[in-house]
Write an enzyme that holds these catalytic residues in place. Structure first.
Site, PDB file in Angstrom:
ATOM      1  N   GLY A   1     143.556 -18.824 -27.338  1.00 41.84           N
ATOM      2  CA  GLY A   1     144.787 -18.193 -28.235  1.00 41.84           C
ATOM      3  C   GLY A   1     145.794 -17.785 -27.304  1.00 41.84           C
ATOM      4  O   GLY A   1     147.160 -17.723 -27.412  1.00 41.84           O
ATOM      5  N   MET A   2     145.426 -16.937 -26.071  1.00 39.28           N
ATOM      6  CA  MET A   2     146.497 -16.396 -25.111  1.00 39.28           C
ATOM      7  C   MET A   2     147.127 -17.517 -24.566  1.00 39.28           C
ATOM      8  O   MET A   2     148.239 -17.296 -24.325  1.00 39.28           O
ATOM      9  CB  MET A   2     145.773 -15.665 -24.315  1.00 39.28           C
TER      10      MET A   2
ATOM     11  N   ASP B   1     135.498 -10.644 -16.561  1.00 40.12           N
ATOM     12  CA  ASP B   1     135.987 -11.709 -17.444  1.00 40.12           C
ATOM     13  C   ASP B   1     135.492 -11.533 -18.966  1.00 40.12           C
ATOM     14  O   ASP B   1     136.001 -11.426 -19.881  1.00 40.12           O
ATOM     15  CB  ASP B   1     135.896 -13.259 -17.145  1.00 40.12           C
TER      16      ASP B   1
ATOM     17  N   ASP C   1     127.499 -48.446 -49.231  1.00 38.98           N
ATOM     18  CA  ASP C   1     126.492 -47.292 -48.637  1.00 38.98           C
ATOM     19  C   ASP C   1     126.115 -47.775 -46.979  1.00 38.98           C
ATOM     20  O   ASP C   1     125.140 -47.178 -46.544  1.00 38.98           O
ATOM     21  CB  ASP C   1     125.245 -47.547 -49.387  1.00 38.98           C
TER      22      ASP C   1
END
EC number: 1.3.7.7
Length: 508
Positions: free
Chosen positions: A429-430, A294, A36
């Site tokens: 992702g792109m 954007d 612990d």
């Protein structure tokens, strides 16, 4: 309590230790078995501390089980008192040692006779509360103790400061971006002409607690730690508290306007509207960037949000209200704060999830397939398996969430950091797709796996080759849809024919 390999909030003793080690010259004695005692390692690593963490484990072993632990605990308290000369020693059991049902308050009273330091037993039910609730309770207990002590000694501050001042309550070690947020809050208060009376618990001495009543108001930036202490101070001294988290352009302005109301109600004459406008237009880049070309590309994109009440609620509002992003669902693991959370975010999302079960959250993410996730490190792991980008916005956290550079989430500089986090989470992702087209590090054949072990089906060589032709940023979705189609029909192997049938079934 339940057995789990992932917990969003740790056990109660971690909360007590977070508060105790945030104060200056306070030592904690943890009555616990070996196993612990990981707090020391965790704090030293994550906070990159140069000094030893002021926590000593009074080990529960077979000798203790045979003879009792009173002498051992008392000896450890008095030994640390003579070695470290702390102002306060906090004794805390853990869930494990609490099973012994020992009278630790008696141990504290015995040790107090010999020790020069004050000695306190953490008044926390280790079976019923988690790390965050224990932090809140421990901080309130320490504040209460030293207010009472100062009152008895006749040196409790009676009057307010001449100029508006504030106590910032709840900044602690191991908090999510707490140190950076504290710096930003101090800058914000200075810009508003407000003196910071004290910040607790981080970096404060317990001797400063007698001066808490001097502040005009208390600011509690995070609901999870500090509300109990703020409510106690309001009850004792009538000091108002503000629990609006200044995160995002709208909530930061709302927090400042509330501060203005509180100060003017006590005889001050402040008007912060020009400051709000100046900061919104010229310091925070979030307002104009959220309306730029954007960010127009993000309008209507789907996102999910999960974390503690403070950060999950704030991020949900920012995404929906300031960025025009569709929050499919928002959730928190702070089940004890469910009503407040529902009240805050219900109008900004389609669905609410109040749970501390990580498997429910993983399944909910897989079900809605958002364009981005904003959550804890656990949701980041889930996102990696599903090939969905994740911005980490709340604890539990990782070493990467203790940046060396300045990255507050609160105040007007915080709005800039948040916009970067949101925008970059949606665009990565792109980036993977471009790397795949032009060549780069992303050459692995299979990007995603299912959430559970049972979700992986066999793909034959032709089907696997066809899947690899699918662009990276949608490959995970195609894979999951195909596997879902196959499972519903009891198929064990995915062939080209199955892939084409699944494609027709979803109308792709």
């Amino acid at each position: 309590m339940k057995l789990a390999y992932w917990m969003y909030a740790g056990p109660a003793h971690i909360g007590t230790l977070r508060v105790a080690t945030s104060f200056k010259n306070v030592h904690a004695i943890m009555h616990a078995p070996i196993g612990d005692d990981y707090f020391n390692v965790m704090r030293s690593m994550l906070e990159r501390e140069r000094d030893f963490t002021p926590v000593t484990t009074s080990v529960v072993d077979r000798h203790v089980l045979a003879r009792g632990s009173q002498e051992k605990v008392v000896d450890n308290i008095t030994r640390k008192d003579s070695e470290e000369h702390p102002d306060l020693i906090v004794l805390t059991p853990t869930c494990t040692s609490s099973i012994l049902q020992e009278d630790l308050q008696n141990f504290v009273e015995r040790a107090s006779i010999e020790a020069q330091a004050d000695v306190l037993l953490a008044d926390v039910n280790h079976y019923r509360v988690n790390e965050l609730q224990a932090s809140d309770r421990t901080l309130e207990q320490i504040v209460h103790y030293y207010i009472d002590k100062a009152r008895k000694q006749g040196n409790l501050a009676e009057s307010k400061t001449e100029q508006p001042s504030v106590n910032i309550i709840g900044i602690s070690t191991l908090g999510f971006h707490n140190q950076h947020d504290c710096t930003e809050l101090k800058r914000l208060m200075a810009d508003l002409g407000i003196t910071v009376n004290t910040v607790i618990p981080e970096g404060a001495s317990v001797h400063e607690l007698k001066n808490l009543p001097k502040a005009w108001f208390n600011l509690v930036p995070y609901r999870e730690i500090g509300l109990m202490a703020a409510r106690y101070l309001e009850q004792e001294f009538g000091t108002p508290y503000i629990d609006i988290t200044p995160m995002g352009v709208v909530e930061t302005a709302r927090c400042i306007r509330r501060i203005q109301e509180v100060i003017n109600a006590q005889g001050g004459e402040v008007d912060y509207e020009d400051f709000i406008n100046e900061q919104t237009l010229h310091v925070s880049q979030a307002a104009w960037f959220s309306r730029s070309i954007d960010c127009q590309n993000l309008t209507g994109k789907k996102a999910v949000v999960f974390g503690d009440s403070t950060h999950a609620a704030a991020m949900t509002k920012i995404l929906a209200r300031e960025m025009g992003i569709h929050v499919v669902w928002a959730g928190t693991y702070c089940k004890y704060d469910a009503e407040w959370f529902k009240e805050q975010v219900s109008e900004y999302c389609d669905e609410l999830l109040i749970t501390d079960d990580h498997t429910q959250i993983a399944d909910a993410i897989a079900r809605v397939e958002p364009s981005a996730i904003f959550g804890t490190q656990m949701e980041r792991h889930v996102g990696k398996r599903l090939n969905i980008p994740c911005g980490v916005i709340a604890a539990p956290i990782h070493i990467q969430n203790f940046p060396i550079g300045y990255k507050p989430f609160l105040g007007y500089e915080g709005t800039n950091q948040l916009v970067d986090l949101i925008y970059n989470s949606f665009t990565l992702g792109m980036e993977d797709h471009l790397l795949e087209i032009f060549g780069g590090h992303d050459t692995k054949e299979v990007i995603t796996k299912g959430i559970s072990a049972g979700s992986d089906l066999g793909w034959n060589k032709e089907a696997q080759a066809e899947l690899n032709k699918v662009p990276g940023f949608v490959r995970g979705k195609v894979k999951r849809n195909t596997e879902k189609f196959a499972r519903e029909r009891g198929l064990n192997e995915i062939t080209l024919e199955v892939m084409y049938a699944a494609k027709e079934a979803v109308g792709a």
